[in-house]
Structures are given as structure tokens and as C-alpha cells.
Design a protein around this motif. Structure first.
Motif, PDB file in Angstrom:
ATOM      1  N   HIS A   1      43.598  25.535  41.434  1.00  0.00           N
ATOM      2  CA  HIS A   1      43.439  26.662  40.511  1.00  0.00           C
ATOM      3  C   HIS A   1      42.147  26.530  39.706  1.00  0.00           C
ATOM      4  O   HIS A   1      41.472  27.531  39.425  1.00  0.00           O
ATOM      5  CB  HIS A   1      44.632  26.740  39.563  1.00  0.00           C
ATOM      6  CG  HIS A   1      45.948  26.866  40.270  1.00  0.00           C
ATOM      7  ND1 HIS A   1      46.184  27.780  41.266  1.00  0.00           N
ATOM      8  CD2 HIS A   1      47.114  26.171  40.117  1.00  0.00           C
ATOM      9  CE1 HIS A   1      47.432  27.666  41.701  1.00  0.00           C
ATOM     10  NE2 HIS A   1      48.018  26.690  41.025  1.00  0.00           N
TER      11      HIS A   1
ATOM     12  N   VAL B   1      39.086  27.656  41.676  1.00  0.00           N
ATOM     13  CA  VAL B   1      38.905  29.115  41.681  1.00  0.00           C
ATOM     14  C   VAL B   1      38.100  29.552  40.463  1.00  0.00           C
ATOM     15  O   VAL B   1      37.214  30.416  40.555  1.00  0.00           O
ATOM     16  CB  VAL B   1      40.272  29.820  41.729  1.00  0.00           C
ATOM     17  CG1 VAL B   1      40.118  31.321  41.497  1.00  0.00           C
ATOM     18  CG2 VAL B   1      40.956  29.570  43.063  1.00  0.00           C
TER      19      VAL B   1
ATOM     20  N   THR C   1      34.448  31.311  40.590  1.00  0.00           N
ATOM     21  CA  THR C   1      34.201  32.593  39.917  1.00  0.00           C
ATOM     22  C   THR C   1      32.971  32.506  39.032  1.00  0.00           C
ATOM     23  O   THR C   1      32.106  33.389  39.042  1.00  0.00           O
ATOM     24  CB  THR C   1      35.421  32.993  39.064  1.00  0.00           C
ATOM     25  OG1 THR C   1      36.575  33.063  39.898  1.00  0.00           O
ATOM     26  CG2 THR C   1      35.194  34.337  38.399  1.00  0.00           C
TER      27      THR C   1
ATOM     28  N   LEU D   1      47.411  32.533  35.876  1.00  0.00           N
ATOM     29  CA  LEU D   1      46.871  32.229  37.204  1.00  0.00           C
ATOM     30  C   LEU D   1      46.587  33.509  37.979  1.00  0.00           C
ATOM     31  O   LEU D   1      45.561  33.614  38.672  1.00  0.00           O
ATOM     32  CB  LEU D   1      47.853  31.352  37.980  1.00  0.00           C
ATOM     33  CG  LEU D   1      47.982  29.902  37.510  1.00  0.00           C
ATOM     34  CD1 LEU D   1      49.062  29.185  38.304  1.00  0.00           C
ATOM     35  CD2 LEU D   1      46.640  29.168  37.643  1.00  0.00           C
ATOM     36  N   PHE D   2      47.488  34.480  37.865  1.00  0.00           N
ATOM     37  CA  PHE D   2      47.260  35.759  38.542  1.00  0.00           C
ATOM     38  C   PHE D   2      45.972  36.411  38.053  1.00  0.00           C
ATOM     39  O   PHE D   2      45.195  36.969  38.832  1.00  0.00           O
ATOM     40  CB  PHE D   2      48.450  36.696  38.303  1.00  0.00           C
ATOM     41  CG  PHE D   2      48.270  38.066  38.906  1.00  0.00           C
ATOM     42  CD1 PHE D   2      48.531  38.282  40.246  1.00  0.00           C
ATOM     43  CD2 PHE D   2      47.840  39.117  38.124  1.00  0.00           C
ATOM     44  CE1 PHE D   2      48.357  39.540  40.806  1.00  0.00           C
ATOM     45  CE2 PHE D   2      47.657  40.379  38.661  1.00  0.00           C
ATOM     46  CZ  PHE D   2      47.925  40.585  40.005  1.00  0.00           C
TER      47      PHE D   2
ATOM     48  N   ASN E   1      43.339  34.858  36.790  1.00  0.00           N
ATOM     49  CA  ASN E   1      42.189  34.103  37.290  1.00  0.00           C
ATOM     50  C   ASN E   1      41.865  34.471  38.737  1.00  0.00           C
ATOM     51  O   ASN E   1      40.694  34.657  39.101  1.00  0.00           O
ATOM     52  CB  ASN E   1      42.472  32.605  37.195  1.00  0.00           C
ATOM     53  CG  ASN E   1      42.630  32.145  35.756  1.00  0.00           C
ATOM     54  OD1 ASN E   1      42.216  32.824  34.823  1.00  0.00           O
ATOM     55  ND2 ASN E   1      43.247  30.987  35.571  1.00  0.00           N
ATOM     56  N   TYR E   2      42.893  34.574  39.558  1.00  0.00           N
ATOM     57  CA  TYR E   2      42.674  34.924  40.958  1.00  0.00           C
ATOM     58  C   TYR E   2      42.201  36.369  41.094  1.00  0.00           C
ATOM     59  O   TYR E   2      41.388  36.689  41.968  1.00  0.00           O
ATOM     60  CB  TYR E   2      43.955  34.701  41.773  1.00  0.00           C
ATOM     61  CG  TYR E   2      44.161  33.264  42.175  1.00  0.00           C
ATOM     62  CD1 TYR E   2      43.696  32.792  43.394  1.00  0.00           C
ATOM     63  CD2 TYR E   2      44.806  32.366  41.323  1.00  0.00           C
ATOM     64  CE1 TYR E   2      43.883  31.472  43.762  1.00  0.00           C
ATOM     65  CE2 TYR E   2      44.999  31.042  41.677  1.00  0.00           C
ATOM     66  CZ  TYR E   2      44.531  30.595  42.900  1.00  0.00           C
ATOM     67  OH  TYR E   2      44.705  29.281  43.265  1.00  0.00           O
ATOM     68  N   ALA E   3      42.717  37.247  40.240  1.00  0.00           N
ATOM     69  CA  ALA E   3      42.297  38.647  40.289  1.00  0.00           C
ATOM     70  C   ALA E   3      40.817  38.781  39.960  1.00  0.00           C
ATOM     71  O   ALA E   3      40.091  39.551  40.601  1.00  0.00           O
ATOM     72  CB  ALA E   3      43.134  39.476  39.315  1.00  0.00           C
TER      73      ALA E   3
ATOM     74  N   PHE F   1      38.541  36.459  40.402  1.00  0.00           N
ATOM     75  CA  PHE F   1      37.801  35.890  41.533  1.00  0.00           C
ATOM     76  C   PHE F   1      37.670  36.916  42.659  1.00  0.00           C
ATOM     77  O   PHE F   1      36.581  37.111  43.222  1.00  0.00           O
ATOM     78  CB  PHE F   1      38.512  34.638  42.050  1.00  0.00           C
ATOM     79  CG  PHE F   1      37.920  34.079  43.311  1.00  0.00           C
ATOM     80  CD1 PHE F   1      36.695  33.432  43.295  1.00  0.00           C
ATOM     81  CD2 PHE F   1      38.583  34.217  44.521  1.00  0.00           C
ATOM     82  CE1 PHE F   1      36.143  32.922  44.465  1.00  0.00           C
ATOM     83  CE2 PHE F   1      38.044  33.716  45.691  1.00  0.00           C
ATOM     84  CZ  PHE F   1      36.822  33.067  45.668  1.00  0.00           C
ATOM     85  N   VAL F   2      38.770  37.584  42.990  1.00  0.00           N
ATOM     86  CA  VAL F   2      38.734  38.604  44.041  1.00  0.00           C
ATOM     87  C   VAL F   2      37.840  39.768  43.620  1.00  0.00           C
ATOM     88  O   VAL F   2      37.061  40.302  44.424  1.00  0.00           O
ATOM     89  CB  VAL F   2      40.159  39.100  44.349  1.00  0.00           C
ATOM     90  CG1 VAL F   2      40.128  40.295  45.298  1.00  0.00           C
ATOM     91  CG2 VAL F   2      40.990  37.973  44.956  1.00  0.00           C
TER      92      VAL F   2
ATOM     93  N   SER G   1      34.146  38.789  43.881  1.00  0.00           N
ATOM     94  CA  SER G   1      33.766  38.711  45.296  1.00  0.00           C
ATOM     95  C   SER G   1      33.599  40.110  45.885  1.00  0.00           C
ATOM     96  O   SER G   1      32.619  40.384  46.593  1.00  0.00           O
ATOM     97  CB  SER G   1      34.831  37.936  46.085  1.00  0.00           C
ATOM     98  OG  SER G   1      34.999  36.633  45.573  1.00  0.00           O
TER      99      SER G   1
END
Length: 409
Positions: free
Chosen positions: A9, A12, A16, A231-232, A234-236, A238-239, A242
């Protein structure tokens, strides 16, 4: 060093930050056009690069302990980016949607929350020595903060959402003014800007919900999985970053030229112009008749890229006065005004027998339109049917009248 500093995690978050910083550097180094706008976007991206680092330092399972031992001064440095990203995004949006935009003294008021946050952090943390800072950090976690800390975080996230909403209003105003100044808007693409604004606005709304969840979990002992929500987020991000980089390659025109900017509002109408009962300038009926005659006789609408500025130069009237006359007398904006004449021209061509050999696409181009989508949608809106249906009905009506004319009485 055997200590585990990063888990997946955390990687990520680092990726980012790296993507945002790299994208910002590319804008500053490679892009030579639109230097002011690209600089604002680069600064916004640098702020986005700092926020994951702040999250990593404050909430990274292994990295937080290492940061406390190494230097407590690492804390709260990158957090300033939360207060800066909103004004930077708003200024970037305005640089794209307002001709000749520069940051004024009034715009600097948007930095007031950032300055207040810096002052607050100084008196609540930075003024103490390293030992005191370390002790403060060791006794602090996500659920032990005071009510004031939660309210401060809630205000910060609310402010970020507010700036995102202001950016959407800027785009809305821009679209309205585009239709007041351009007769063809297909090449004016705001898709990239909307993707950027909506993407980060949704992330901010989610961050606001996380802050609300933290307060609810502490005050009412609600069982909420705040870690999973974080966490959601953070990943959002990153996506999103990108996708934004990939999308910018497809819509690279957003970084080239100034064709998508709104034109300046034009000259002011003379202050001695008569006004009606509502305080609005009186409609000049002679000018309205002049405009209508010119459109019918000279057919300037046949030029696909006709603008309000060009038409005002041809009529030798001020752009502001021309726009007011179109809006108030003809009850439409410039985009609708010009395209009404184009539809009339297309209807005339579709009715005439000598044009039977022309395709609908050729009629579209000859009447001043440059895209099929705009032509079809505008034609159906005004006529109530498609151009093909209109041509067929007129052909059938003409055939019926010819047949009736040749039948013996």
C-alpha cells in the motif's frame, strides 16, 4: 537496515507521488507553449505529489516510526499541499477559460487558509524542540485527535471540495461564453479539463467522507473501517493520476494553442445609450434590421468558423452591442443565431430539385456546418425531423404536385 519500511500500500503512495512529480517536470521542461497555464498545472501536480508523502509519513505503518526516529521535522511539511491544491486548480482552470488571465491581488485571498494553517502549525508544533515533537507524535494516532483537530480536517476537506465546485462553475461559464462568441464549437474541447476537475473533486468528496467517518467513530463509537476507506482513496488517486497522464496524451490539444479560451468580452457600450424600464440598454431596432439584412444578403454564416468578433467587424459595430442585440432581440446566443441561418440554408438546398444529386453531407458543408453531429442535432431541434426525412418528404410532395398537374381534368 532490516526494518520493513514499506508495504504494498505504501508503494502505491510512492508511485502516485512519482507520477505526479514526473508529469509536472515534463510540463515545465518539454512544453514551450502556454507557459503560464502549464506552470500552474505543474504546481498543482507537485501539490498532488506532496499529499501521498504526507499520508505515508503520518499513516504508513513502518515509515511513520522510522520518520519519528529519524527526524520529527518531516511531519506536517507536505501537509501544506492540502491547502494549496484548491487555489492552484482554480487558477489553472481560469487560465484555460479566461483570455489573458493573470493572478491578481484578489486571487491571492484564496491563499488565506494556507497562511492560517501555516501559522497554526507553527504555534501548535514547529515552535517546540525535537524531543517535545517526538513525544507529541508518539502519543498521536488517527483516533486520538481532539475535536478541534477533526473539525480542522473537516474544514480542510470541505475547502478542497468547494474549490472543485468553483472550477466546475468556471467551465460552465466558459461554455456559455463560447456559445456567445463562436458559431462552431466542435474544436473547442474542454474534455481534458472536465476529467481533471471531476476526478479530483470525487476524490475530495471521498476524503471528506473519511473525515466524517473518523469523527463519528470517535464520538459515537461507530464501527467503521476507516483504514479500508483510506486505502480505497489512495488507490483511486493512483488510478486517477495514471488515467490523467494517459488521457493527456490523447487530448494533447489541451496543451497546445489558445483556441479553447474564451475571447475578451469586448468594448463597453456607450454609457449614454438609452435604457429601458428594467435598466437594460434599449434594443436598437435599426441595428437589428441591419443585422438581419446582412445575414440574409451576404450570408456570412457560410463561413464555418465565423465568430462574434468577425461579424462585429463586418457590421462595424462593437462586439458587446452586437452580442446584446442578438441575445435580447433575437432571443438566443450567437451560436444558435448563426446556426439558425445555416439550417434555413440547408432546408432551401434540400428542397430544390437541382440539388437532388448532392448528398446530405455536401449540403451540410455548403450551409456552413463542419460536423455531422451538430448539423443533425440542430436540424432535428428546429425542423422536428432529420435532414434525410425532410428531403424525402419534400420530394414526395413535389412528385405529388407534379403528378396532379399533368393529370387530365
Amino acid at each position: 537496515m532490516d526494518a520493513l519500511l514499506f508495504n504494498f500500500h505504501d508503494i502505491v503512495l510512492i508511485m502516485t507521488s512519482y507520477q505526479c512529480a514526473l508529469f509536472a517536470l515534463l510540463l515545465l521542461v518539454i512544453r514551450r507553449e502556454r507557459r503560464f497555464s502549464n506552470t500552474l498545472l505543474a504546481l498543482f501536480l507537485f501539490s498532488q505529489a506532496a499529499i501521498p508523502l504526507d499520508i505515508l509519513i503520518n499513516f504508513g505503518e513502518g515509515f511513520r516510526s522510522w520518520s519519528i526516529e529519524t527526524s520529527p521535522n518531516l511531519f506536517f511539511v507536505f501537509g501544506a499541499a492540502y491547502w494549496l491544491e484548491g487555489p492552484l486548480l482554480l487558477w489553472y482552470t481560469r487560465s484555460l477559460t479566461r483570455e489573458g488571465f493573470r493572478i491578481s491581488r484578489r486571487d491571492l485571498w484564496y491563499l488565506l487558509p494556507f497562511l492560517l494553517a501555516v501559522v497554526f502549525e507553527y504555534f501548535s508544533y514547529w515552535q517546540f524542540d525535537s524531543e517535545t515533537k517526538t513525544a507529541m507524535l508518539r502519543g498521536e494516532n488517527l483516533t486520538t485527535g481532539s475535536m478541534f483537530d477533526h473539525l480542522l480536517g473537516l474544514a480542510r476537506e470541505s475547502l478542497r471540495v468547494l474549490f472543485g465546485v468553483l472550477c466546475l462553475f468556471e467551465v460552465r461559464r466558459c461554455r456559455r461564453q463560447i456559445r456567445d462568441n463562436h458559431s462552431s464549437i466542435e474544436k473547442i474541447d474542454l474534455t481534458w479539463l472536465l476529467v481533471l476537475i471531476w476526478g479530483f473533486l470525487l476524490v475530495r468528496i471521498w476524503a471528506l467522507m473519511i473525515n466524517l467517518a473518523v469523527g463519528l467513530a470517535q464520538e459515537w463509537q461507530l464501527q467503521l473501517d476507516i483504514g479500508a476507506m483510506g486505502l480505497f482513496s489512495n488507490y483511486a488517486v493512483f488510478v486517477l493520476v495514471s488515467a490523467m497522464i494517459f488521457f493527456s496524451l490523447s487530448y494533447s490539444s489541451m496543451f497546445e494553442g489558445d483556441g479553447h479560451k474564451v475571447e475578451k468580452s469586448g468594448e463597453d457600450v456607450s454609457s449614454d445609450q438609452e435604457q429601458d424600464a428594467n435598466g437594460e440598454p434599449e434594443i436598437d431596432l435599426e441595428l437589428a434590421a441591419q443585422i438581419e439584412n446582412y445575414m440574409r444578403e451576404e450570408k456570412p454564416y457560410l463561413v464555418p468558423a465565423l465568430t462574434l468578433e468577425q461579424l462585429s467587424g463586418q457590421l462595424q459595430v462593437s462586439r458587446r452591442l452586437l452580442s446584446q442585440t442578438i441575445n435580447r432581440h433575437f432571443q438566443c446566443n450567437f451560436f444558435e443565431f448563426v446556426n439558425r441561418y445555416r439550417i434555413d440554408e440547408a432546408k432551401r438546398m434540400l428542397r430544390e430539385p437541382q440539388n437532388a444529386g448532392l448528398t446530405v453531407m455536401e449540403v451540410m458543408l455548403s450551409s456552413g456546418f463542419n460536423t455531422k453531429a451538430t448539423f443533425n442535432s440542430f436540424f432535428k431541434k428546429m425542423v422536428g425531423m432529420t435532414p434525410t426525412e425532410y428531403r424525402r418528404l419534400n420530394c414526395e410532395a413535389r412528385a405529388g404536385s407534379e403528378k396532379g398537374a399533368i393529370e387530365p381534368s
